[in-house]
Structures are given as structure tokens and as C-alpha cells.
Design a protein around this motif. Structure first.
Motif, PDB file in Angstrom:
ATOM      1  N   GLU A 152       0.830  -1.201   0.000  1.00  5.85           N
ATOM      2  CA  GLU A 152       0.000   0.000   0.000  1.00  5.85           C
ATOM      3  C   GLU A 152       0.866   1.253   0.000  1.00  5.85           C
ATOM      4  OE1 GLU A 152      -4.104  -1.509   2.178  1.00  5.85           O
ATOM      5  OE2 GLU A 152      -2.524  -0.646   3.400  1.00  5.85           O
TER       6      GLU A 152
ATOM      7  N   THR B  95      -6.165  -4.198  -6.649  1.00  9.46           N
ATOM      8  CA  THR B  95      -6.836  -4.353  -5.356  1.00  9.46           C
ATOM      9  C   THR B  95      -6.222  -3.408  -4.335  1.00  9.46           C
ATOM     10  OG1 THR B  95      -5.395  -6.209  -4.817  1.00  9.46           O
ATOM     11  CG2 THR B  95      -7.560  -6.746  -5.661  1.00  9.46           C
ATOM     12  N   THR B  96      -4.930  -3.186  -4.465  1.00  7.99           N
ATOM     13  CA  THR B  96      -4.277  -2.270  -3.537  1.00  7.99           C
ATOM     14  C   THR B  96      -4.739  -0.833  -3.769  1.00  7.99           C
ATOM     15  OG1 THR B  96      -2.365  -3.726  -3.448  1.00  7.99           O
ATOM     16  CG2 THR B  96      -2.042  -1.470  -2.700  1.00  7.99           C
TER      17      THR B  96
ATOM     18  N   ARG C 195      -8.135  -0.513  -2.308  1.00  5.79           N
ATOM     19  CA  ARG C 195      -8.102  -0.437  -0.839  1.00  5.79           C
ATOM     20  C   ARG C 195      -7.710   0.956  -0.376  1.00  5.79           C
ATOM     21  NH1 ARG C 195      -5.949  -5.646  -0.302  1.00  5.79           N
ATOM     22  NH2 ARG C 195      -3.848  -4.842  -0.283  1.00  5.79           N
TER      23      ARG C 195
ATOM     24  N   ASP D 138     -10.617   3.130  -0.739  1.00  3.60           N
ATOM     25  CA  ASP D 138     -11.594   2.836   0.315  1.00  3.60           C
ATOM     26  C   ASP D 138     -11.189   3.484   1.642  1.00  3.60           C
ATOM     27  OD1 ASP D 138     -12.966   1.328  -1.512  1.00  3.60           O
ATOM     28  OD2 ASP D 138     -12.247  -0.604  -0.789  1.00  3.60           O
TER      29      ASP D 138
END
Lengths: 110, 110
Positions: free
Chosen positions: B9, B47-48, B51, B54
Motif C-alpha cells: 500500500e 486491489t491495492t 483499498r 476505500d
DNA sequence: TAGATGTATCTATTTTGTAGAACAAATCGC
DNA sequence: GCGATTTGTTCTACAAAATAGATACATCTA
């Protein structure tokens, strides 16, 4: 290329390296809290140490009990050659990913 | 204290920051490979990014499709103020955990 | 219109991170 | 001597992050 290690794994590895001949669970945990400014649970630290040993980056041996209150045997950890390599690799990557990022980060507008 | 972010991340966040106005999935992925010397799957990167959005550290908007081969709309990411703070926080911790670790790591015996 | 290209989404699984109760071994004080 | 206290480790469970790769999409090219 050796498998990458996790974030906490790296911090724990560095902490063990820094402590030299006095790297055992609770002490590592204390150092961790000081350096990062947050608390890690007992379990977080020990499972991470165990994983690092499973990966061959650390090895451990038990000490004799100490003649002080609560002086039970400690499990002393030490870097292996593979652990030292993992550190160097992590350092290389850290240097690379931070390169060119100014210390003071600005947003054009927010 | 804001929640800590993961290793990938952070690297993705830095990469988005560095790319400025041209930070979209595949480009971020290419930069990542260059900086780290390893490959990340498409899924790992997206996906990172998701995230991070989010969590409020990035925000994104779609571009218009480009008039070039394969020119479908891109999803452009940008740091939020919270993202910038997360970077600074990560920098502080990185500096702290690496402090006192010599660049050349030696083992007394191996 | 079929293939190539560059892009994004979706789904599933493995690996890491995290917490805390339980257990162990030593000293201290009475 | 023995319960309380202290320092330390192990065990068990669960949550979050990392990871892979198949699938879907939009545009050009031939």
C-alpha cells in the motif's frame, strides 16, 4: 530472488539486528513500541519472530535462567546470513521507492 | 493516530504521488516493477489501489477513452490530504526503524 | 469482423498482522 | 514454604493485506 518479507517482519528483523546479543521477545517488543510509537501485542511479536526463524532469517537459542525476579530463560534471536541479505535487499528497495519523494509533501488543491 | 498502512500500500501510494497527474493502474504497475525489481500481478496492483481509495488515501476519476489502440478509459488516481499525511507518517516510521542500522551489515560469524 | 492492444474488474486463496489468554519459571516477603 | 509478583514464552484464533490470474471492455488495424 528471495521471497519478500512483510512490513512487521522487517521491523522486527531490524530490531533484532540492532539489539545484537540481547535480542529476545519482550525486549524486541519494547524497542518496537519506542521506534514506531505504537504498541504491538505480545502475540504479534512472538509469531513474527517465529516466522522469521521458520524462514531462516533468524535463529534462536535459549539462555540459562537469570538469578533475578522473573528471571526465566530467554529465547535469544540472532540474524542469519540470509537475514542479513534480506535486510540489505529491503534497504535497497526502501531507498528506491522513496527516491524523489520530497520530505514535505504538497497537494495542489487537496 | 491513523491506521497503519501495509507495505505494498505504501509503495503504491508513493508511486501514485510520484506520477502526479498520470497515475493509473498499469502505469503504476510498471513503475513498481522498475523500482522494486520484481513483478506484481495486475490483481495485486488494482486491489491495492482500491483499498487505498476505500481508506480515503486516494481518490480516482475516469478519463475519457483515448483515440488510440486499446484506448479505453483510464482510472486516474490522486493523493488525498489524508494520503499525504499517511506518507509523512510512514516516512517518520521508516526513518526511525532504520536509524542506526549500518548500510553494510556484518555478521560476527554467520 | 476478427485479432491485437492496453486497460480495468472480479473472485479466490495464501501470507502477514494482530490480539490476548494460558502457561512457565524465577524471586520476594511473610 | 508458599502465595504473590515479575518476567518471559507458547498457543489459538481471527482480521487484514498481498497475490494471482481469469474475465470483461474499448479502441484500433487488417
Amino acid at each position: 530472488m528471495s521471497a519478500a518479507i512483510g512490513q512487521l517482519e522487517l521491523i522486527v528483523l531490524l530490531t533484532v539486528a540492532r539489539r545484537g546479543d540481547d535480542a529476545y521477545g519482550l525486549a524486541v517488543r519494547r524497542d518496537l513500541s519506542e521506534r514506531t510509537g505504537r504498541d504491538y501485542s505480545i502475540g504479534a511479536v512472538y509469531t513474527t519472530l517465529q516466522r522469521l526463524e521458520d524462514k531462516g532469517l533468524l535463529r534462536s537459542k535459549a539462555t540459562d535462567p537469570l538469578p533475578v525476579r522473573g528471571g526465566r530463560s530467554r529465547r535469544l534471536f540472532k540474524l542469519t546470513a540470509a537475514g542479513a541479505r534480506a535486510m540489505r535487499e529491503a534497504e535497497r528497495i526502501a531507498t528506491s521507492v522513496w527516491a524523489g519523494i520530497p520530505s514535505t509533501i504538497r497537494l495542489e488543491h487537496a
